[in-house]
Design a protein around this motif. Structure first.
Motif, PDB file in Angstrom:
ATOM      1  N   TYR A  52       0.826  -1.218   0.000  1.00  0.00           N
ATOM      2  CA  TYR A  52       0.000   0.000   0.000  1.00  0.00           C
ATOM      3  C   TYR A  52       0.857   1.263   0.000  1.00  0.00           C
ATOM      4  N   HIS A  53       0.803   1.980  -1.135  1.00  0.00           N
ATOM      5  CA  HIS A  53       1.506   3.263  -1.233  1.00  0.00           C
ATOM      6  C   HIS A  53       0.475   4.332  -1.620  1.00  0.00           C
ATOM      7  N   TRP A  54      -0.548   4.485  -0.771  1.00  0.00           N
ATOM      8  CA  TRP A  54      -1.450   5.641  -0.753  1.00  0.00           C
ATOM      9  C   TRP A  54      -2.654   5.622  -1.685  1.00  0.00           C
ATOM     10  N   ASP A  55      -2.760   4.656  -2.624  1.00  0.00           N
ATOM     11  CA  ASP A  55      -3.903   4.693  -3.550  1.00  0.00           C
ATOM     12  C   ASP A  55      -5.036   3.772  -3.098  1.00  0.00           C
ATOM     13  N   VAL A 115      -5.498  15.923   7.065  1.00  0.00           N
ATOM     14  CA  VAL A 115      -5.359  17.370   7.032  1.00  0.00           C
ATOM     15  C   VAL A 115      -5.545  17.845   5.591  1.00  0.00           C
ATOM     16  N   PHE A 116      -4.608  17.519   4.712  1.00  0.00           N
ATOM     17  CA  PHE A 116      -4.736  18.078   3.356  1.00  0.00           C
ATOM     18  C   PHE A 116      -4.388  17.151   2.207  1.00  0.00           C
ATOM     19  N   LEU A 117      -3.698  16.054   2.458  1.00  0.00           N
ATOM     20  CA  LEU A 117      -3.437  15.121   1.335  1.00  0.00           C
ATOM     21  C   LEU A 117      -4.639  14.189   1.191  1.00  0.00           C
ATOM     22  N   PRO A 118      -4.927  13.676  -0.010  1.00  0.00           N
ATOM     23  CA  PRO A 118      -6.058  12.779  -0.169  1.00  0.00           C
ATOM     24  C   PRO A 118      -6.045  11.649   0.859  1.00  0.00           C
ATOM     25  N   ASN A 154       8.607   3.383   7.246  1.00  0.00           N
ATOM     26  CA  ASN A 154       8.308   4.680   7.851  1.00  0.00           C
ATOM     27  C   ASN A 154       9.157   5.799   7.266  1.00  0.00           C
ATOM     28  N   GLN A 155       8.585   6.982   7.308  1.00  0.00           N
ATOM     29  CA  GLN A 155       9.298   8.192   6.912  1.00  0.00           C
ATOM     30  C   GLN A 155       9.978   8.747   8.154  1.00  0.00           C
ATOM     31  N   LEU A 156      11.297   8.884   8.126  1.00  0.00           N
ATOM     32  CA  LEU A 156      12.010   9.432   9.276  1.00  0.00           C
ATOM     33  C   LEU A 156      12.698  10.735   8.907  1.00  0.00           C
ATOM     34  N   MET A 162      13.100   2.283   6.271  1.00  0.00           N
ATOM     35  CA  MET A 162      13.049   3.722   6.504  1.00  0.00           C
ATOM     36  C   MET A 162      13.307   4.552   5.255  1.00  0.00           C
ATOM     37  N   ASN A 163      12.422   5.527   5.054  1.00  0.00           N
ATOM     38  CA  ASN A 163      12.605   6.547   4.033  1.00  0.00           C
ATOM     39  C   ASN A 163      13.208   7.762   4.709  1.00  0.00           C
ATOM     40  N   HIS A 164      14.240   8.312   4.107  1.00  0.00           N
ATOM     41  CA  HIS A 164      14.824   9.523   4.693  1.00  0.00           C
ATOM     42  C   HIS A 164      15.179  10.522   3.605  1.00  0.00           C
ATOM     43  N   THR A 182       0.505  21.614   9.376  1.00  0.00           N
ATOM     44  CA  THR A 182       1.200  20.356   9.124  1.00  0.00           C
ATOM     45  C   THR A 182       1.965  20.483   7.818  1.00  0.00           C
ATOM     46  N   TYR A 183       1.416  21.270   6.914  1.00  0.00           N
ATOM     47  CA  TYR A 183       1.986  21.511   5.607  1.00  0.00           C
ATOM     48  C   TYR A 183       3.500  21.736   5.674  1.00  0.00           C
ATOM     49  N   ILE A 184       4.203  21.190   4.716  1.00  0.00           N
ATOM     50  CA  ILE A 184       5.665  21.225   4.610  1.00  0.00           C
ATOM     51  C   ILE A 184       6.416  20.923   5.919  1.00  0.00           C
ATOM     52  N   LEU A 185       5.878  19.964   6.643  1.00  0.00           N
ATOM     53  CA  LEU A 185       6.533  19.518   7.876  1.00  0.00           C
ATOM     54  C   LEU A 185       6.911  20.700   8.768  1.00  0.00           C
ATOM     55  N   GLN A 186       5.885  21.469   9.148  1.00  0.00           N
ATOM     56  CA  GLN A 186       6.148  22.694   9.911  1.00  0.00           C
ATOM     57  C   GLN A 186       6.033  22.548  11.417  1.00  0.00           C
ATOM     58  N   SER A 229      11.652  21.160  -3.702  1.00  0.00           N
ATOM     59  CA  SER A 229      10.463  20.902  -2.889  1.00  0.00           C
ATOM     60  C   SER A 229      10.519  21.763  -1.633  1.00  0.00           C
ATOM     61  N   VAL A 230       9.412  22.440  -1.335  1.00  0.00           N
ATOM     62  CA  VAL A 230       9.407  23.361  -0.186  1.00  0.00           C
ATOM     63  C   VAL A 230       9.752  22.682   1.134  1.00  0.00           C
ATOM     64  N   TRP A 231       9.389  21.399   1.247  1.00  0.00           N
ATOM     65  CA  TRP A 231       9.592  20.707   2.524  1.00  0.00           C
ATOM     66  C   TRP A 231      10.994  20.127   2.673  1.00  0.00           C
ATOM     67  N   PHE A 232      11.814  20.277   1.643  1.00  0.00           N
ATOM     68  CA  PHE A 232      13.000  19.443   1.513  1.00  0.00           C
ATOM     69  C   PHE A 232      14.288  20.268   1.436  1.00  0.00           C
TER      70      PHE A 232
HETATM   71  C1  GBH Z   1       7.982  10.014   0.036  1.00  0.00           C
HETATM   72  O1  GBH Z   1       7.353  10.927   0.891  1.00  0.00           O
HETATM   73  C2  GBH Z   1       6.980   9.135  -0.680  1.00  0.00           C
HETATM   74  O2  GBH Z   1       7.034   7.818  -0.198  1.00  0.00           O
HETATM   75  C3  GBH Z   1       7.135   9.141  -2.171  1.00  0.00           C
HETATM   76  O3  GBH Z   1       6.001   8.622  -2.761  1.00  0.00           O
HETATM   77  C4  GBH Z   1       7.453  10.537  -2.634  1.00  0.00           C
HETATM   78  O4  GBH Z   1       7.464  10.650  -4.025  1.00  0.00           O
HETATM   79  C5  GBH Z   1       8.805  10.894  -2.096  1.00  0.00           C
HETATM   80  O5  GBH Z   1       8.901  10.677  -0.730  1.00  0.00           O
HETATM   81  C6  GBH Z   1       9.214  12.319  -2.397  1.00  0.00           C
HETATM   82  O6  GBH Z   1       8.312  13.207  -1.843  1.00  0.00           O
HETATM   83  O7  GBH Z   1       3.062  19.311   2.468  1.00  0.00           O
HETATM   84  O8  GBH Z   1       4.754  20.006   1.003  1.00  0.00           O
HETATM   85  O9  GBH Z   1       5.119  18.272   2.587  1.00  0.00           O
HETATM   86  C7  GBH Z   1       8.216  11.881   1.487  1.00  0.00           C
HETATM   87  C8  GBH Z   1       7.519  12.850   2.385  1.00  0.00           C
HETATM   88  C9  GBH Z   1       5.407  13.793   2.605  1.00  0.00           C
HETATM   89  C10 GBH Z   1       6.921  14.827   1.170  1.00  0.00           C
HETATM   90  C11 GBH Z   1       4.259  14.512   1.969  1.00  0.00           C
HETATM   91  C12 GBH Z   1       5.792  15.574   0.492  1.00  0.00           C
HETATM   92  C13 GBH Z   1       3.528  16.391   0.866  1.00  0.00           C
HETATM   93  C14 GBH Z   1       3.677  17.787   0.445  1.00  0.00           C
HETATM   94  N1  GBH Z   1       6.472  13.578   1.689  1.00  0.00           N
HETATM   95  N2  GBH Z   1       4.712  15.770   1.444  1.00  0.00           N
HETATM   96  S1  GBH Z   1       4.165  18.897   1.725  1.00  0.00           S
END
Ligand code: GBH
Length: 489
Positions: A128-131, A184-187, A231-233, A311-313, A330-334, A354-357
């Motif tokens: 399961y990857h979100w769909d 919150v905001f993602l599907p 998990n996302q770390l 782990m995803n990092h 919660t947006y952009i890991l705030q 990416s704004v969060w990255f």
């Molecule tokens: C992973 O999520 C996913 O597993 C993968 O599908 C994705 O393509 C990849 O990383 C790169 O994003 O509110 O701006 O944060 C990583 C964490 C969490 C980052 C959800 C993007 C949504 C938009 N992701 N986040 S934001």
């Protein structure tokens, strides 16, 4: 500090595996072919076209539904050990339930799996990857406790169809994103931070645990594979002196709610978070804690359901207390609204598209150390790590530099800290539908031409770099001059 140009100690341990990843909705397209049903992402893009950057959709994406053979060739071209991809639940089970299996869906993944194996590439499958099937969402999705059983029925179909050939399974990708962002905001983008988010939290854990136990009892004896959650770390460090305690709390509230119940010795929720939410719920007038309790049986059901730590990092944050006038998104890991703490980044960390990255390679080693500190000496697979750029360029020196510096930190964790990392996965094979960021942020080792109906894929320099690392089994690669712009090492 390791220097790539000179040091000898840059070999990966024997048996260490290199791979690359993708996910069904992000690459497949074929959103309404044959009897495939609608997923929550299909529905979201129809109903909220403006919710996705440039009104992009995943209807066609990379068209991997048709071009899977090319995908296999690309993984083979790079000489990698495995390909991590996910299965679309509504493609395999058009009703959402296991009463009817799609012939076309079944064949699609059979072809992909067999094609990979023919080239000596192991399929690593995310269930399961979100769909999520939209129909199950209509029935409450991850807030309905029955979803744990629906998920297990779905997993049983996959283990039965593919378990003879798939030896590594990931149950659920990034439950933190599914619940803490999905409510919150993602599907499905249901706005229910207070309660829905935390119901989801409990049920993803139960779904995972029941699927793990099903595999363990009925399929492991025959097939002898391995299965775990992913998990996302995000590494989180104190903004300043005095913020150490909230940094640890921040871990418990982000990663902890999705890992302690599985990986900690005693099981159950991280205790401090459980207390905080119970107390807040009471103050808010609830008759129950918004963080749903586990029964003792549920604690035992979930505890220990892992064969490794997936782990995803990508990135890091610093954490401090909220100021009185601040709202936390919660947006952009705030930050965490629940704990009233704010996440920020340091100005010296490099931007990505990416704004969060933001880029902070040392955070990778530190989060690996955190895993060992928290859960002991367990097997770890890095199931995602990669770099976002808004450039289509084939000469992606920034991506190479990101990968090299993150791989260095991982190697230090393995060699200096004795952390048991067994494999590494680049996100992602090719540019694809980057969720609400559309096609803006490109993570691909391969460039995809989205203007072109046949979605031509071309290797970037980073694909060649990664191939060289995998082949040399070392960061000390013979052709490294090709990949380094700054040669003043
Ligand atoms: C992973 O999520 C996913 O597993 C993968 O599908 C994705 O393509 C990849 O990383 C790169 O994003 O509110 O701006 O944060 C990583 C964490 C969490 C980052 C959800 C993007 C949504 C938009 N992701 N986040 S934001």
């Amino acid at each position: 500090v390791l220097c790539v140009c000179q040091c000898q100690e840059l070999d990966f341990p024997p048996g260490f595996q290199f791979g690359v990843g993708s996910s069904s909705y992000q690459v497949e397209g074929g959103w309404n072919v044959s009897d495939k049903a609608e997923s929550i992402w299909d529905r979201y893009i129809l109903e909220n076209p403006d919710g996705i950057r440039n009104r992009s959709t995943g209807k066609m994406a990379c068209n991997s539904y048709r071009l899977w053979q090319r995908d296999i060739d690309m993984v083979a071209e790079m000489g990698l050990d495995f390909y991590r991809f996910s299965i679309s639940w509504p493609r395999i089970l058009p009703t959402g339930f296991s009463n009817r299996i799609s012939e076309d869906g079944k064949n699609y993944y059979n072809n992909l799996i067999n094609g990979l194996l023919e080239k000596g590439i192991q399929p690593v499958v995310t269930i399961y990857h979100w769909d999520l099937p939209q129909r199950l969402q209509n029935l409450g999705g991850w807030t309905n406790p029955l979803i744990a059983d629906w998920f297990v029925d779905y997993a049983r179909v996959l283990f039965t169809l593919y378990g003879d050939r798939v030896k590594t399974w990931h149950t659920i990708n990034e439950p933190w994103i599914i619940c803490d962002f999905g409510y919150v905001f993602l599907p499905p983008a249901i706005s229910d931070y207070a309660v829905g988010r935390l119901l989801c939290n409990k049920h993803v854990l139960l779904a995972h645990a029941k699927a793990w136990r099903l595999y363990d009892t009925e399929f492991r004896p025959k097939y002898n594979g391995q299965i775990a959650i992913v998990n996302q770390l995000t590494w989180i460090e104190p903004a300043g002196q005095g913020d150490e305690d909230i940094a640890e709390l921040a871990f418990q509230d982000t990663i902890g709610r999705y890992t302690y119940p599985i990986f900690s010795k005693e099981g159950g929720w991280p205790q401090r978070i459980q207390k905080i939410i119970a107390k807040k719920s009471k103050e808010e007038g609830y008759d129950f804690s918004r963080l749903p309790d586990f029964t003792q049986e549920e604690v035992e059901l979930i505890r220990g359901t892992y064969d490794f730590f997936g782990m995803n990092h990508y990135t890091s944050r610093i954490v401090r207390k909220r100021r009185n006038d601040e709202t936390i998104h919660t947006y952009i890991l705030q930050g965490s609204r629940e704990l009233e703490i704010v996440f920020e980044t340091r100005p010296e960390w490099k931007n990505t598209s990416s704004v969060w990255f933001k880029e902070f390679p040392q955070g990778f080693r530190r989060i690996l150390q955190w895993v060992k500190r928290s859960f002991g000496d367990i097997k770890i697979y890095v199931t995602e790590n990669g770099y976002a750029s808004d450039s289509s360029s084939l000469e992606d020196y920034n991506r190479i530099s990101y990968l090299r510096s993150y791989l260095e930190q991982m190697l230090l964790a393995i060699k200096e800290d004795g952390i048991n990392v067994l494999g590494y996965t680049v996100w992602t094979l090719m540019d694809n539908f980057e969720w609400i960021d559309g096609y803006h942020s490109k993570f691909g080792l391969y460039y995809v031409n989205f203007e072109c109906p046949n979605r031509t894929r071309t290797p970037r320099l980073s694909a060649k770099y990664y191939a060289s690392v995998a082949k040399s089994h070392s960061l000390n690669i013979p052709d490294q001059d090709k990949y380094i712009v700054d040669k003043s090492c």
